[in-house]
Design an enzyme around this catalytic site. Structure first.
Site, PDB file in Angstrom:
ATOM      1  N   LYS A 185      20.472  56.323  50.674  1.00 58.32           N
ATOM      2  CA  LYS A 185      19.678  55.260  50.055  1.00 58.32           C
ATOM      3  C   LYS A 185      18.270  55.797  49.820  1.00 58.32           C
ATOM      4  O   LYS A 185      17.515  56.013  50.764  1.00 58.32           O
ATOM      5  CB  LYS A 185      19.633  54.006  50.924  1.00 58.32           C
ATOM      6  CG  LYS A 185      18.920  52.851  50.258  1.00 58.32           C
ATOM      7  CD  LYS A 185      19.027  51.566  51.057  1.00 58.32           C
ATOM      8  CE  LYS A 185      18.611  50.341  50.268  1.00 58.32           C
ATOM      9  NZ  LYS A 185      17.275  50.367  49.744  1.00 58.32           N
ATOM     10  N   GLU A 213      26.514  57.018  50.142  1.00 59.66           N
ATOM     11  CA  GLU A 213      25.435  57.748  49.469  1.00 59.66           C
ATOM     12  C   GLU A 213      24.127  57.535  50.207  1.00 59.66           C
ATOM     13  O   GLU A 213      23.948  56.514  50.864  1.00 59.66           O
ATOM     14  CB  GLU A 213      25.270  57.228  48.028  1.00 59.66           C
ATOM     15  CG  GLU A 213      26.439  57.566  47.153  1.00 59.66           C
ATOM     16  CD  GLU A 213      26.408  56.804  45.836  1.00 59.66           C
ATOM     17  OE1 GLU A 213      25.415  56.101  45.564  1.00 59.66           O
ATOM     18  OE2 GLU A 213      27.380  56.901  45.096  1.00 59.66           O
ATOM     19  N   GLU A 230      18.176  56.105  40.910  1.00 61.76           N
ATOM     20  CA  GLU A 230      16.905  55.778  41.573  1.00 61.76           C
ATOM     21  C   GLU A 230      15.908  56.892  41.285  1.00 61.76           C
ATOM     22  O   GLU A 230      16.233  58.076  41.438  1.00 61.76           O
ATOM     23  CB  GLU A 230      17.174  55.651  43.083  1.00 61.76           C
ATOM     24  CG  GLU A 230      16.029  55.145  43.901  1.00 61.76           C
ATOM     25  CD  GLU A 230      16.000  53.614  44.101  1.00 61.76           C
ATOM     26  OE1 GLU A 230      16.848  52.891  43.521  1.00 61.76           O
ATOM     27  OE2 GLU A 230      15.109  53.156  44.819  1.00 61.76           O
ATOM     28  N   LYS A 274      24.318  47.979  52.130  1.00 61.40           N
ATOM     29  CA  LYS A 274      23.220  48.892  52.487  1.00 61.40           C
ATOM     30  C   LYS A 274      22.970  48.836  53.983  1.00 61.40           C
ATOM     31  O   LYS A 274      22.999  47.768  54.591  1.00 61.40           O
ATOM     32  CB  LYS A 274      21.955  48.571  51.690  1.00 61.40           C
ATOM     33  CG  LYS A 274      21.481  47.158  51.814  1.00 61.40           C
ATOM     34  CD  LYS A 274      20.191  46.926  51.032  1.00 61.40           C
ATOM     35  CE  LYS A 274      19.823  45.461  51.079  1.00 61.40           C
ATOM     36  NZ  LYS A 274      18.608  45.085  50.432  1.00 61.40           N
ATOM     37  N   ARG A 285      14.594  51.595  41.063  1.00 56.53           N
ATOM     38  CA  ARG A 285      15.885  51.611  40.397  1.00 56.53           C
ATOM     39  C   ARG A 285      15.659  51.796  38.902  1.00 56.53           C
ATOM     40  O   ARG A 285      14.715  51.215  38.337  1.00 56.53           O
ATOM     41  CB  ARG A 285      16.572  50.265  40.675  1.00 56.53           C
ATOM     42  CG  ARG A 285      18.003  50.165  40.208  1.00 56.53           C
ATOM     43  CD  ARG A 285      18.930  50.849  41.202  1.00 56.53           C
ATOM     44  NE  ARG A 285      20.321  50.670  40.837  1.00 56.53           N
ATOM     45  CZ  ARG A 285      21.095  49.705  41.291  1.00 56.53           C
ATOM     46  NH1 ARG A 285      20.612  48.811  42.140  1.00 56.53           N
ATOM     47  NH2 ARG A 285      22.361  49.636  40.924  1.00 56.53           N
ATOM     48  N   ARG A 339      24.974  40.654  43.861  1.00 61.20           N
ATOM     49  CA  ARG A 339      24.800  41.217  45.183  1.00 61.20           C
ATOM     50  C   ARG A 339      26.059  40.845  45.944  1.00 61.20           C
ATOM     51  O   ARG A 339      26.288  39.690  46.259  1.00 61.20           O
ATOM     52  CB  ARG A 339      23.581  40.608  45.868  1.00 61.20           C
ATOM     53  CG  ARG A 339      23.267  41.256  47.205  1.00 61.20           C
ATOM     54  CD  ARG A 339      22.125  40.542  47.910  1.00 61.20           C
ATOM     55  NE  ARG A 339      20.875  40.577  47.174  1.00 61.20           N
ATOM     56  CZ  ARG A 339      20.086  41.645  47.111  1.00 61.20           C
ATOM     57  NH1 ARG A 339      20.416  42.751  47.724  1.00 61.20           N
ATOM     58  NH2 ARG A 339      18.956  41.598  46.437  1.00 61.20           N
ATOM     59  N   PHE A 369      23.584  57.780  40.259  1.00 59.86           N
ATOM     60  CA  PHE A 369      24.769  57.471  41.064  1.00 59.86           C
ATOM     61  C   PHE A 369      25.833  56.664  40.331  1.00 59.86           C
ATOM     62  O   PHE A 369      26.861  56.349  40.899  1.00 59.86           O
ATOM     63  CB  PHE A 369      24.412  56.820  42.403  1.00 59.86           C
ATOM     64  CG  PHE A 369      23.380  55.710  42.331  1.00 59.86           C
ATOM     65  CD1 PHE A 369      23.692  54.481  41.796  1.00 59.86           C
ATOM     66  CD2 PHE A 369      22.102  55.923  42.820  1.00 59.86           C
ATOM     67  CE1 PHE A 369      22.761  53.474  41.744  1.00 59.86           C
ATOM     68  CE2 PHE A 369      21.147  54.908  42.776  1.00 59.86           C
ATOM     69  CZ  PHE A 369      21.482  53.682  42.237  1.00 59.86           C
ATOM     70  N   ARG A 391      14.181  47.570  37.047  1.00 59.38           N
ATOM     71  CA  ARG A 391      15.015  46.463  37.533  1.00 59.38           C
ATOM     72  C   ARG A 391      14.674  45.131  36.865  1.00 59.38           C
ATOM     73  O   ARG A 391      15.508  44.245  36.757  1.00 59.38           O
ATOM     74  CB  ARG A 391      14.779  46.383  39.033  1.00 59.38           C
ATOM     75  CG  ARG A 391      15.577  45.399  39.712  1.00 59.38           C
ATOM     76  CD  ARG A 391      15.514  45.686  41.177  1.00 59.38           C
ATOM     77  NE  ARG A 391      15.850  44.473  41.871  1.00 59.38           N
ATOM     78  CZ  ARG A 391      16.219  44.426  43.127  1.00 59.38           C
ATOM     79  NH1 ARG A 391      16.264  45.529  43.834  1.00 59.38           N
ATOM     80  NH2 ARG A 391      16.528  43.299  43.695  1.00 59.38           N
TER      81      ARG A 391
END
Ligand code: ATP
Length: 565
Positions: A250, A248, A298, A416, A255, A410, A336, A270
């Protein structure tokens, strides 16, 4: 409150994680359900649970005013103890300890009483609210003994300083109530309320923890990869053999998690703060999706089918009422992920399925589906990366089609790939006066990355912030100086900056052993805490990979893609 303060003092007196965990576990067992809920929240260093929506908003000056009043100390005396400790909590301890007329009769301070006081203070808004907060502080501090005051102030300023991470608190809860820590962590991810989780753990019903509308939870995050090959290599290294990876764009915005139950609509950031009023132009299209849902995406500033720089969006975020900027800085949301739909939690379903459900919603207008495709090999990924850049986006987020949604994690399930691999999130540890017209402000900052529990310096930056930002930061630095060295002020490590640079070099000048070449501040990351900054390991990885990628293929693959040998 006295017991909690004693436990916190004992925790800060040991570096052993096991000892900390055991101290907390033993304490938690002694509490009633109500006390347990409140104590666990305070043990995270916060007056209210994450995602609760309430905020105390008691400013530094309000605490100081109440403290001077209750202790009878002078401003000068406060300055002195503050400079000695660099901590308002410890300063409160000293001042209350020295107060000449300690009250004869104090109302014993129970946790529910503190909770009730915090609730009253948080509820005060508008004109007169500052006074309500100062009065609340004054009452709390008059009833507190010095040790209680120390930790009350630290909880109010959300800075506990005892070395107790939430992960360790989860372990303590598991130990106290004899349940697996993995179950505690999972429940906490879902409900974002550690106190509620502790009560559930005690009653053996952690399995009932589930996503709840209007209780935001932490976002799933992505690991950095430096080359398209690395994305495939990492996936294979984990024993996963996907035919292809989901890819996708970025988007460079903020966010957002959206909760909707058919009537009520809420957008969370976030940091789990509600930001619904900041984006009025999204409300109509988000409601038009119908259903009860939680979606992830986003929000970006968007004009003429292209992203406009993040700084424009930042301008909007600073406004309480954004209406005059809605025309000049319009936003859209790129969705997303879909985590909840009409009573069903989708988090544990594979991403591919979640996205299919997302695209089943009537997306359109200001709420669009993120640009996505699939990649079967690194060469494809490299050209998709260039296309995303040409569309004005930051790079790619590469996701495993089978990935479950893991809140707050994470991991390598999402990766990313950015053009500017050369940005780091760092925390300011010192600030100093600039030169020329900046001589009166603290414009030059020294910053650090994380190495385990320690912070190690890596660079100094002078440029990149606006005059208004410098002024705001100067004020903050002045109020949070822990050591005044004259020109240079050592400050509390709280301000997170994203810095760009040209290269990482080895250096003896900084504690990290590295330095950044031509560092410049890209933005203040209000959405991140010092726990979330980059680590020394990240710096080492960048040092090893620099010159190799910049989002493209490694030199060898790039040649073969062009047919060169
Ligand atoms: P960065 O500083 O690079 O924005 P981060 O540290 O804020 O990253 P990461 O999880 O490391 O957060 O990177 C992923 C971030 O990228 C997400 O938090 C999100 O804000 C943003 N993002 C943009 N587009 C997407 C997308 N399609 N899928 C997931 N995240 C996306």
């Amino acid at each position: 409150m006295r017991r909690l303060a004693e436990v916190l003092e004992a925790i800060s007196g040991t570096t052993s994680k096991i000892a900390k965990r055991d101290l907390v576990a033993d304490y938690l067992k002694t509490l009633t359900d109500e006390e347990l809920r409140i104590a666990c929240t305070y043990l995270t260093g916060s007056p209210f649970p994450a995602g609760d929506g309430r905020a105390l908003n008691v400013g530094w000056s309000a605490i100081v005013e109440a403290l001077l009043d209750v202790s009878g100390a002078t401003g000068e005396a406060l300055d002195q103890v503050y400079l000695r400790h660099g901590d308002l909590g410890a300063a409160a301890y000293d001042l209350l300890h020295q107060r000449r007329h300690a009250p004869l009769f104090r109302t014993p301070m129970t946790l529910p009483a503190v909770d009730a006081a915090f609730t009253r203070m948080a509820g005060a808004t508008g004109k007169g609210s500052r006074q309500v907060k100062i009065d609340g502080m004054r009452t709390l501090l008059s009833d507190a003994d010095p040790l209680e005051a120390k930790y009350l102030v630290r909880i109010i300023t959300s800075d506990l300083r005892v070395g107790l991470k939430e992960g360790l608190l989860e372990e303590a809860i598991a130990k106290a109530f004899d349940v697996p820590v993995t179950t505690v962590r999972r429940a906490n991810m879902l409900v974002s309320d550690i106190g509620m989780v502790a009560v559930m753990a005690r009653h053996g019903n952690l399995d009932q923890a589930t996503l709840t509308l209007f209780r935001p939870f932490h976002f799933m995050l992505a690991e950095t990869v430096f080359t398209p090959e690395e994305a495939f290599a990492l996936t294979r290294a984990d024993g996963d053999r996907p035919e292809s990876l989901l890819v996708e764009d970025k988007y460079d915005g903020i966010r957002a998690q959206v909760h909707h139950d058919g009537t009520r609509l809420a957008i969370y950031s976030r940091t789990l703060d509600e930001i619904t009023p900041s984006f009025p132009e999204l409300h109509g299209d988000l409601r038009a999706l119908g259903h009860r849902y939680i979606l992830d995406g986003e929000i970006i500033a968007w004009k003429d089918e292209r992203a406009i720089p993040f700084s424009a969006l930042q301008q909007r975020l600073r406004r309480k009422d954004p209406s005059d900027l809605v025309g000049t800085v319009p936003v859209v949301m790129f969705a997303f992920d879909l985590l909840y739909l009409d009573g069903e939690v989708l988090m544990d379903r594979p991403l591919l399925e979640r996205q299919k459900a997302l695209r089943g919603l009537p997306l359109g207008g200001a709420v669009q589906s993120a640009m996505w495709t699939v990649a079967d090999n690194p060469e494809q990924l490299a050209s998709q990366f260039r296309e995303a850049r040409d569309r004005g986006n930051e790079g790619l987020v590469i996701k495993r089609p089978t990935s479950r949604y893991q809140p707050g994690r994470r991991g390598r399930q999402w990766m990313k790939l950015k053009e500017e691999l050369a940005t780091l999130d760092v925390v300011v540890v010192a600030a100093e006066h600039g030169h020329g017209k900046r001589a009166s402000v603290l414009s030059d900052v020294t910053f650090a990355v994380r190495n385990g529990d320690a912070l190690v310096t890596i660079g100094k930056a002078y440029s990149g912030l606006t005059d208004v930002e410098i002024l705001e930061l100067t004020r903050w630095f002045q109020q949070h100086t822990t050591k005044d060295l004259g020109r240079v002020k050592i400050v509390e490590p709280n301000i997170v900056l994203e810095v760009a640079f040209d290269a990482v070099t080895r250096s003896d000048r900084h504690e990290s052993g590295y330095a950044l070449r031509f560092p410049r501040i890209k933005r203040i990351r209000d959405d991140k805490t010092a726990d979330e900054i980059n680590t020394l390991d990240d710096v080492k990885r960048i040092f090893e990979h620099q010159g190799e990628s910049r989002g493209g293929l490694s030199p060898k693959l790039a040649k073969s893609a062009k047919g060169e040998r």
